[in-house]
Design a protein around this motif. Structure first.
Motif, PDB file in Angstrom:
ATOM      1  N   TRP A  50       0.824  -1.217   0.000  1.00  0.00           N
ATOM      2  CA  TRP A  50       0.000   0.000   0.000  1.00  0.00           C
ATOM      3  C   TRP A  50       0.852   1.258   0.000  1.00  0.00           C
ATOM      4  O   TRP A  50       0.466   2.274  -0.584  1.00  0.00           O
ATOM      5  CB  TRP A  50      -0.980  -0.023   1.163  1.00  0.00           C
ATOM      6  CG  TRP A  50      -2.029  -1.064   0.914  1.00  0.00           C
ATOM      7  CD1 TRP A  50      -2.219  -2.210   1.613  1.00  0.00           C
ATOM      8  CD2 TRP A  50      -2.981  -1.083  -0.150  1.00  0.00           C
ATOM      9  NE1 TRP A  50      -3.233  -2.944   1.054  1.00  0.00           N
ATOM     10  CE2 TRP A  50      -3.725  -2.278  -0.026  1.00  0.00           C
ATOM     11  CE3 TRP A  50      -3.276  -0.227  -1.206  1.00  0.00           C
ATOM     12  CZ2 TRP A  50      -4.752  -2.616  -0.911  1.00  0.00           C
ATOM     13  CZ3 TRP A  50      -4.302  -0.574  -2.084  1.00  0.00           C
ATOM     14  CH2 TRP A  50      -5.022  -1.748  -1.935  1.00  0.00           C
ATOM     15  N   ALA A  51       2.035   1.199   0.586  1.00  0.00           N
ATOM     16  CA  ALA A  51       2.947   2.345   0.524  1.00  0.00           C
ATOM     17  C   ALA A  51       3.391   2.590  -0.917  1.00  0.00           C
ATOM     18  O   ALA A  51       3.500   3.749  -1.354  1.00  0.00           O
ATOM     19  CB  ALA A  51       4.155   2.110   1.424  1.00  0.00           C
ATOM     20  N   ALA A  52       3.616   1.525  -1.679  1.00  0.00           N
ATOM     21  CA  ALA A  52       4.005   1.668  -3.087  1.00  0.00           C
ATOM     22  C   ALA A  52       2.889   2.295  -3.904  1.00  0.00           C
ATOM     23  O   ALA A  52       3.130   3.153  -4.759  1.00  0.00           O
ATOM     24  CB  ALA A  52       4.390   0.313  -3.671  1.00  0.00           C
ATOM     25  N   VAL A  53       1.649   1.893  -3.639  1.00  0.00           N
ATOM     26  CA  VAL A  53       0.510   2.475  -4.354  1.00  0.00           C
ATOM     27  C   VAL A  53       0.382   3.959  -4.021  1.00  0.00           C
ATOM     28  O   VAL A  53       0.220   4.801  -4.920  1.00  0.00           O
ATOM     29  CB  VAL A  53      -0.796   1.719  -4.012  1.00  0.00           C
ATOM     30  CG1 VAL A  53      -2.012   2.450  -4.552  1.00  0.00           C
ATOM     31  CG2 VAL A  53      -0.740   0.294  -4.535  1.00  0.00           C
ATOM     32  N   ILE A  54       0.477   4.291  -2.751  1.00  0.00           N
ATOM     33  CA  ILE A  54       0.363   5.698  -2.333  1.00  0.00           C
ATOM     34  C   ILE A  54       1.503   6.520  -2.915  1.00  0.00           C
ATOM     35  O   ILE A  54       1.297   7.632  -3.410  1.00  0.00           O
ATOM     36  CB  ILE A  54       0.313   5.796  -0.796  1.00  0.00           C
ATOM     37  CG1 ILE A  54      -1.012   5.215  -0.295  1.00  0.00           C
ATOM     38  CG2 ILE A  54       0.489   7.241  -0.330  1.00  0.00           C
ATOM     39  CD1 ILE A  54      -1.059   5.000   1.200  1.00  0.00           C
ATOM     40  N   TYR A  55       2.715   5.980  -2.895  1.00  0.00           N
ATOM     41  CA  TYR A  55       3.862   6.704  -3.440  1.00  0.00           C
ATOM     42  C   TYR A  55       3.704   6.958  -4.939  1.00  0.00           C
ATOM     43  O   TYR A  55       4.057   8.012  -5.448  1.00  0.00           O
ATOM     44  CB  TYR A  55       5.150   5.924  -3.184  1.00  0.00           C
ATOM     45  CG  TYR A  55       6.382   6.640  -3.664  1.00  0.00           C
ATOM     46  CD1 TYR A  55       6.940   7.663  -2.919  1.00  0.00           C
ATOM     47  CD2 TYR A  55       6.974   6.308  -4.876  1.00  0.00           C
ATOM     48  CE1 TYR A  55       8.068   8.342  -3.358  1.00  0.00           C
ATOM     49  CE2 TYR A  55       8.100   6.977  -5.327  1.00  0.00           C
ATOM     50  CZ  TYR A  55       8.637   7.992  -4.564  1.00  0.00           C
ATOM     51  OH  TYR A  55       9.740   8.661  -5.007  1.00  0.00           O
ATOM     52  N   LEU A 106      12.208  11.704  -7.678  1.00  0.00           N
ATOM     53  CA  LEU A 106      12.507  12.266  -8.993  1.00  0.00           C
ATOM     54  C   LEU A 106      11.276  13.029  -9.471  1.00  0.00           C
ATOM     55  O   LEU A 106      10.157  12.683  -9.103  1.00  0.00           O
ATOM     56  CB  LEU A 106      12.851  11.155  -9.984  1.00  0.00           C
ATOM     57  CG  LEU A 106      14.091  10.323  -9.645  1.00  0.00           C
ATOM     58  CD1 LEU A 106      14.240   9.172 -10.624  1.00  0.00           C
ATOM     59  CD2 LEU A 106      15.337  11.181  -9.671  1.00  0.00           C
ATOM     60  N   PRO A 107      11.445  14.039 -10.321  1.00  0.00           N
ATOM     61  CA  PRO A 107      10.271  14.778 -10.815  1.00  0.00           C
ATOM     62  C   PRO A 107       9.278  13.852 -11.511  1.00  0.00           C
ATOM     63  O   PRO A 107       9.657  12.818 -12.067  1.00  0.00           O
ATOM     64  CB  PRO A 107      10.872  15.776 -11.811  1.00  0.00           C
ATOM     65  CG  PRO A 107      12.318  15.836 -11.492  1.00  0.00           C
ATOM     66  CD  PRO A 107      12.690  14.544 -10.839  1.00  0.00           C
ATOM     67  N   ASP A 108       7.999  14.214 -11.487  1.00  0.00           N
ATOM     68  CA  ASP A 108       6.948  13.336 -11.991  1.00  0.00           C
ATOM     69  C   ASP A 108       7.080  12.881 -13.442  1.00  0.00           C
ATOM     70  O   ASP A 108       6.670  11.774 -13.745  1.00  0.00           O
ATOM     71  CB  ASP A 108       5.575  13.973 -11.776  1.00  0.00           C
ATOM     72  CG  ASP A 108       4.905  13.415 -10.536  1.00  0.00           C
ATOM     73  OD1 ASP A 108       5.337  12.355 -10.068  1.00  0.00           O
ATOM     74  OD2 ASP A 108       3.964  14.036 -10.042  1.00  0.00           O
ATOM     75  N   PRO A 109       7.609  13.637 -14.380  1.00  0.00           N
ATOM     76  CA  PRO A 109       7.728  13.057 -15.723  1.00  0.00           C
ATOM     77  C   PRO A 109       8.655  11.848 -15.788  1.00  0.00           C
ATOM     78  O   PRO A 109       8.600  11.076 -16.718  1.00  0.00           O
ATOM     79  CB  PRO A 109       8.283  14.208 -16.568  1.00  0.00           C
ATOM     80  CG  PRO A 109       7.912  15.434 -15.829  1.00  0.00           C
ATOM     81  CD  PRO A 109       7.913  15.058 -14.377  1.00  0.00           C
ATOM     82  N   GLY A 150      10.481   1.439  -9.628  1.00  0.00           N
ATOM     83  CA  GLY A 150      11.317   0.672  -8.709  1.00  0.00           C
ATOM     84  C   GLY A 150      10.598   0.305  -7.428  1.00  0.00           C
ATOM     85  O   GLY A 150      10.709  -0.819  -6.935  1.00  0.00           O
ATOM     86  N   PHE A 151       9.844   1.249  -6.870  1.00  0.00           N
ATOM     87  CA  PHE A 151       9.106   0.985  -5.637  1.00  0.00           C
ATOM     88  C   PHE A 151       8.001  -0.043  -5.869  1.00  0.00           C
ATOM     89  O   PHE A 151       7.777  -0.940  -5.056  1.00  0.00           O
ATOM     90  CB  PHE A 151       8.537   2.295  -5.088  1.00  0.00           C
ATOM     91  CG  PHE A 151       8.207   2.260  -3.619  1.00  0.00           C
ATOM     92  CD1 PHE A 151       8.712   1.298  -2.774  1.00  0.00           C
ATOM     93  CD2 PHE A 151       7.371   3.221  -3.077  1.00  0.00           C
ATOM     94  CE1 PHE A 151       8.401   1.277  -1.421  1.00  0.00           C
ATOM     95  CE2 PHE A 151       7.040   3.206  -1.733  1.00  0.00           C
ATOM     96  CZ  PHE A 151       7.566   2.237  -0.907  1.00  0.00           C
ATOM     97  N   LEU A 152       7.306   0.044  -7.009  1.00  0.00           N
ATOM     98  CA  LEU A 152       6.272  -0.938  -7.328  1.00  0.00           C
ATOM     99  C   LEU A 152       6.870  -2.322  -7.533  1.00  0.00           C
ATOM    100  O   LEU A 152       6.304  -3.322  -7.070  1.00  0.00           O
ATOM    101  CB  LEU A 152       5.497  -0.503  -8.569  1.00  0.00           C
ATOM    102  CG  LEU A 152       4.552   0.673  -8.387  1.00  0.00           C
ATOM    103  CD1 LEU A 152       4.049   1.169  -9.735  1.00  0.00           C
ATOM    104  CD2 LEU A 152       3.380   0.308  -7.490  1.00  0.00           C
ATOM    105  N   LEU A 153       8.003  -2.406  -8.204  1.00  0.00           N
ATOM    106  CA  LEU A 153       8.662  -3.707  -8.391  1.00  0.00           C
ATOM    107  C   LEU A 153       9.096  -4.306  -7.056  1.00  0.00           C
ATOM    108  O   LEU A 153       8.943  -5.502  -6.832  1.00  0.00           O
ATOM    109  CB  LEU A 153       9.863  -3.560  -9.320  1.00  0.00           C
ATOM    110  CG  LEU A 153       9.549  -3.418 -10.798  1.00  0.00           C
ATOM    111  CD1 LEU A 153      10.821  -3.111 -11.577  1.00  0.00           C
ATOM    112  CD2 LEU A 153       8.886  -4.673 -11.332  1.00  0.00           C
TER     113      LEU A 153
END
Length: 105
Positions: free
Chosen positions: A49-54, A62-65, A72-75
């Motif tokens: 859930w932290a990965a989803v929120i992040y 890093l900037p959003d684009p 990396g966090f989702l993986l």
């Protein structure tokens, strides 16, 4: 190369990273079936859930684009969740796996 070519290359890169982040986010959300299993540690559930929120949060390393940090966090969350699910004996689709040694009388 002229400016137009660099803009096109940048746009393609941004679209690819957004696409990969989107696919991983969908995979993370589909993995929520594994969260219902009591054998999965709270740490792995919280990381998911932290990965989803992040990923959906506007605050990033890093900037959003550039979605490389989100990817990396989702993986990391997917790997952690699937490892915990395997350790708990839960299959890819949320069903419990029966060990062969338990079937022998």
């Amino acid at each position: 190369m002229d400016t137009t070519a660099w803009i096109v290359i940048g746009a393609v890169f941004v679209l690819l990273t957004v696409g990969v982040a989107g696919v991983l986010l969908v995979r993370v959300l589909r993995a929520r079936k594994l969260l219902a299993d009591a054998g999965i540690p709270l740490r792995d559930k919280a990381l998911l859930w932290a990965a989803v929120i992040y990923t959906v949060s506007p605050v990033d390393l890093l900037p959003d684009p550039v979605y490389l940090d989100d990817i990396g966090f989702l993986l990391l969350a997917l790997r952690s969740l699937h490892g915990a699910a395997r350790a708990a004996g839960v299959g890819r689709h949320g069903e419990r796996q029966v060990e062969a040694r338990n079937l022998v009388p």
